[in-house]
Design an enzyme around this catalytic site. Structure first.
Site, short mmCIF file in Angstrom:
data_model
loop_
_atom_site.label_atom_id
_atom_site.label_comp_id
_atom_site.label_asym_id
_atom_site.label_seq_id
_atom_site.Cartn_x
_atom_site.Cartn_y
_atom_site.Cartn_z
N HIS A 117 -2.06 -2.97 4.53
CA HIS A 117 -3.21 -3.54 5.25
C HIS A 117 -3.25 -5.07 5.07
CE1 HIS A 117 -4.77 0.61 4.10
NE2 HIS A 117 -4.89 0.64 5.40
N VAL A 171 5.22 -1.83 5.08
CA VAL A 171 5.36 -2.38 3.73
C VAL A 171 5.66 -1.22 2.78
CG1 VAL A 171 4.20 -3.65 1.88
CG2 VAL A 171 3.77 -4.26 4.27
N GLY A 220 0.20 -1.20 12.09
CA GLY A 220 1.42 -1.07 11.30
C GLY A 220 2.43 -0.15 11.98
N LEU A 270 -7.77 -0.10 0.78
CA LEU A 270 -6.73 -1.00 1.28
C LEU A 270 -5.60 -1.20 0.28
CD1 LEU A 270 -9.09 -3.62 2.92
CD2 LEU A 270 -8.05 -1.58 3.93
N LYS A 288 4.30 1.70 10.50
CA LYS A 288 4.30 2.95 9.73
C LYS A 288 3.77 4.10 10.57
CE LYS A 288 2.99 5.43 5.80
NZ LYS A 288 1.78 6.11 6.25
N ASP A 289 2.76 3.82 11.40
CA ASP A 289 2.21 4.85 12.28
C ASP A 289 2.79 4.65 13.68
OD1 ASP A 289 -0.03 6.25 10.57
OD2 ASP A 289 -0.15 4.11 10.14
#
Ligand code: AMP
Length: 280
Positions: free
Chosen positions: A37, A177, A148, A33, A150-151
């Site tokens: 996360h 982040v 997230g 993590l 991000k994906d």
């Protein structure tokens, strides 16, 4: 904070929460993590009475040539981070418990959302993701689940799955982040040598540059994609894809007239990294 190691124990714990403990937030992870996360856990903490985090390196979402066996793991460190972030339950099932002998039923997304971009480089990846997330949803039965941005494609696939299969929960998506220099935080960043890390910075720089061009009035995505490619090629990154797509359908966008995801996958050394930004 309680650590639950088996599916049966998790199902039993969930039944006890049904007796009026309040709402449950789930954060699915593969462990190792980091701050990305932790921000999902804090998001869950703010909205639920019980926060559950799963740590499971899901074998069905890795291709045969991918990094399943060398995926980083550090459970003691993960547990310390989760405790500090206010987690109530950590679910750490074994692969044989999630996929027991005789397992044959998968959740297989179809259509553009699961065929392009990541799916083109990673056949079967989203079938593995959708399957394990559906299983986690059935085991934990959360009121809210946290993912997230991000994906971005994973989010699109899971939104479709939740809608298509009438999964009764709220899917929450939180921002990516980043390190102070812009690199999107990822468990895979630890594989980067100092030189490759410098090269990898061109990924987030390319996205920022394109966002700047968009703000300056550019609406043709082929112009943005060319600029992004140039930034990354200057750093000798090996580009897997650079794309401008609709965030819901993942179909290519040619002229920006609404929310559009600029998405990149590239290799720095042997490490494959992804990042994206939503513009418009
Ligand atoms: P993973 O452990 O890589 O499967 O990621 C678990 C969850 O954390 C997924 O929903 C990811 O999208 C999310 N995540 C990973 N990296 C970041 C990040 N840098 N910022 C925000 N969320 C992230």
């Amino acid at each position: 904070m309680r650590v639950v190691e088996t599916v049966a124990e998790m199902v039993a714990a969930r039944r006890r929460w049904d007796a009026g403990t309040g709402e449950v937030g789930l954060v699915p992870t593969m462990g190792y993590l980091h701050a990305g996360h932790v921000s999902l856990v804090r998001g869950a903490r703010a909205e639920n009475s019980i926060v559950a985090v799963s740590i499971f390196v899901n074998p069905t979402q890795f291709g045969p040539a991918e990094d399943l066996s060398r995926y980083p793991r550090d459970l003691p460190r993960d547990l310390a981070l989760l405790e500090a972030a206010g987690t109530d339950v950590v679910f750490t099932p074994r692969a044989g418990d999630v996929y027991p002998a005789g397992f044959v039923t998968y959740v297989a997304p179809t259509g553009a959302v699961s065929e392009r971009l990541e799916a083109a480089s990673r056949p079967g990846h989203f079938r593995g993701v959708a399957t394990v997330v559906a299983k986690l949803f059935n085991i934990v039965r959360p009121d809210r689940a946290y993912f997230g941005q991000k994906d971005a494609q994973q989010v699109a696939v899971l939104r479709r799955m939740v809608a298509d299969l009438n999964v009764p929960l709220d899917l929450r998506v939180l921002p990516t982040v980043r390190e102070p220099d812009g690199l999107a935080i990822s468990s895979r960043n630890m594989y980067l040598s100092e030189v490759d890390r410098q090269k990898a910075l061109s990924i987030s720089r390319a996205l920022l540059l394109a966002e700047g061009e968009f703000r300056a009035g550019v609406r043709q995505t082929n112009r943005l994609l060319t600029s992004m490619q140039r930034v990354m090629l200057e750093q000798h990154l090996s580009i897997d894809y650079v794309a401008a797509v609709d965030p819901i359908t993942l179909r290519p966008v040619e002229v920006i007239s609404g929310p559009t995801v600029l998405a990149i996958a590239a290799r720095a050394g042997t490490t494959r990294l992804i990042d994206n930004r939503i513009i418009g």
